[in-house]
Design a protein around this motif. Sequence first.
Motif, PDB file in Angstrom:
ATOM      1  N   LEU A 245      -2.562  34.372   7.763  1.00 37.06           N
ATOM      2  CA  LEU A 245      -1.093  34.180   8.200  1.00 37.06           C
ATOM      3  C   LEU A 245      -0.771  32.362   7.918  1.00 37.06           C
ATOM      4  O   LEU A 245      -2.009  31.899   7.593  1.00 37.06           O
ATOM      5  N   VAL A 246      -0.580  32.248   6.755  1.00 35.32           N
ATOM      6  CA  VAL A 246       0.296  31.602   6.323  1.00 35.32           C
ATOM      7  C   VAL A 246       1.501  30.768   6.733  1.00 35.32           C
ATOM      8  O   VAL A 246       2.550  31.167   6.746  1.00 35.32           O
ATOM      9  N   VAL A 247       1.112  29.290   6.578  1.00 33.86           N
ATOM     10  CA  VAL A 247       2.417  28.889   6.766  1.00 33.86           C
ATOM     11  C   VAL A 247       2.486  27.060   6.123  1.00 33.86           C
ATOM     12  O   VAL A 247       1.257  27.194   5.404  1.00 33.86           O
ATOM     13  N   LYS A 248       3.228  26.692   6.062  1.00 33.74           N
ATOM     14  CA  LYS A 248       3.832  25.243   5.483  1.00 33.74           C
ATOM     15  C   LYS A 248       3.408  24.373   6.117  1.00 33.74           C
ATOM     16  O   LYS A 248       4.047  23.783   7.301  1.00 33.74           O
ATOM     17  N   MET A 249       1.983  23.359   5.916  1.00 34.07           N
ATOM     18  CA  MET A 249       1.841  22.577   6.962  1.00 34.07           C
ATOM     19  C   MET A 249       0.870  21.652   5.910  1.00 34.07           C
ATOM     20  O   MET A 249       0.070  22.285   5.523  1.00 34.07           O
ATOM     21  N   ASP A 250       0.610  20.384   7.062  1.00 40.69           N
ATOM     22  CA  ASP A 250      -0.581  19.104   6.138  1.00 40.69           C
ATOM     23  C   ASP A 250      -1.794  19.878   6.400  1.00 40.69           C
ATOM     24  O   ASP A 250      -2.235  19.995   7.874  1.00 40.69           O
ATOM     25  N   ARG A 251      -2.994  19.858   5.654  1.00 39.93           N
ATOM     26  CA  ARG A 251      -4.004  20.549   6.438  1.00 39.93           C
ATOM     27  C   ARG A 251      -4.807  19.478   7.271  1.00 39.93           C
ATOM     28  O   ARG A 251      -4.736  19.669   8.411  1.00 39.93           O
ATOM     29  N   THR A 252      -4.878  18.674   7.220  1.00 40.80           N
ATOM     30  CA  THR A 252      -5.142  16.972   7.958  1.00 40.80           C
ATOM     31  C   THR A 252      -5.108  17.404   9.328  1.00 40.80           C
ATOM     32  O   THR A 252      -5.595  17.020  10.590  1.00 40.80           O
TER      33      THR A 252
END
Length: 364
Positions: A245-252
């Motif tokens: 499931l691919v999202v655009k977000m900061d990992r932390t």
Amino acid sequence: RNTIQKHFIEENTAAGFNYQASYSYISDSHFKPIGILHLPYFEENSFYDKELREFLMRLGVVYLFMLLLAIALAYFISKYITRSLQTVSEKLNQTRLARTNEKILIEDPSLEIAQLVDSYNAMIDELSQSAAMLARSEREQAWREMAKQVAHEIKNPLTPMRLSVQSFERKFDPSDPEIGTKVREFSKTLIQQIDTLSSIASAFSNFAKMPAQQNETLNVTEVVKLALDIFNEPFIHFISEADALVVKMDRTQLIRVITNLVKNAIQALPEVTDPRILVIVSAEGDMAKIAVADNGKGIEEEFRDKIFEPKFTTKTSGMGLGLGMVKTIVETYKGSIDFSSETGKGTVFTVRIPQIEKHKSVVA
């Protein structure tokens, strides 16, 4: 000239049929009657009836056409007249306090419509100013409440620290054979209170910190699994219903969301004989869904409306910034968070984050 009637028609019946007989004078060159012309004939009216019906039908078609034409003209004229009013109505329906509203721009409006549009645009300006003032007031009120909460939380550990120092000062005796044990207990008490102050400062710092602007293309399944590795509790179970499931977000920030939700679930299980926490990752339309479910004590009805407030907490320690921070992070990335809870049976927190198309290089 003679005024005698020169033409007479008589209607008769013979063999069941109606016929007419015409009688007319025949005059000479001096207009004197010299004879009577008798001319019997049958009168056929069907032709005239047919002509009359056709005429009436044509007349009806003409009237129907004119009626339809009048309706069409009335419709288009009314649309033309009410076009400006419809534009105003649509803008009024779209007006919201919590967002920027567009003004109405209409070319060559009538005087009445122009006055209405000017009044609406003036209202939009006032609404924008009021919304800005309200937002500023709410922010100021929120920070005032936060400052009160921080001050209260800091005072809580300072009081036992002060009492411990005063007691140690009165009872300190270098020749006491148990002085080493007492110093260690004193140090342990101070360290515990210092750790409490440190956790308060960290919680406030994490809440006040804006979410990172560094966005990454993340595989939610892998990142959630990675975030759960820091927990040693055997009752935490991970279930994945989608491999990628691919999202655009900061990992932390995503790890912080998962960590806070799992910590809250763990804190809801102190009195449960068979504790269980499920972290489920799945797809829901074009959203990546992360659900954290526990079988803990649940959230009482009176607290449910306040659960995402930054200053709200039901714990005896801590500032209650976790769920407020989670909500801020999720909404920053155009996602949503909600929960369902049943007292005594458990709670489920659900986070939804918009998916993006699968990328060739996805960060795990």
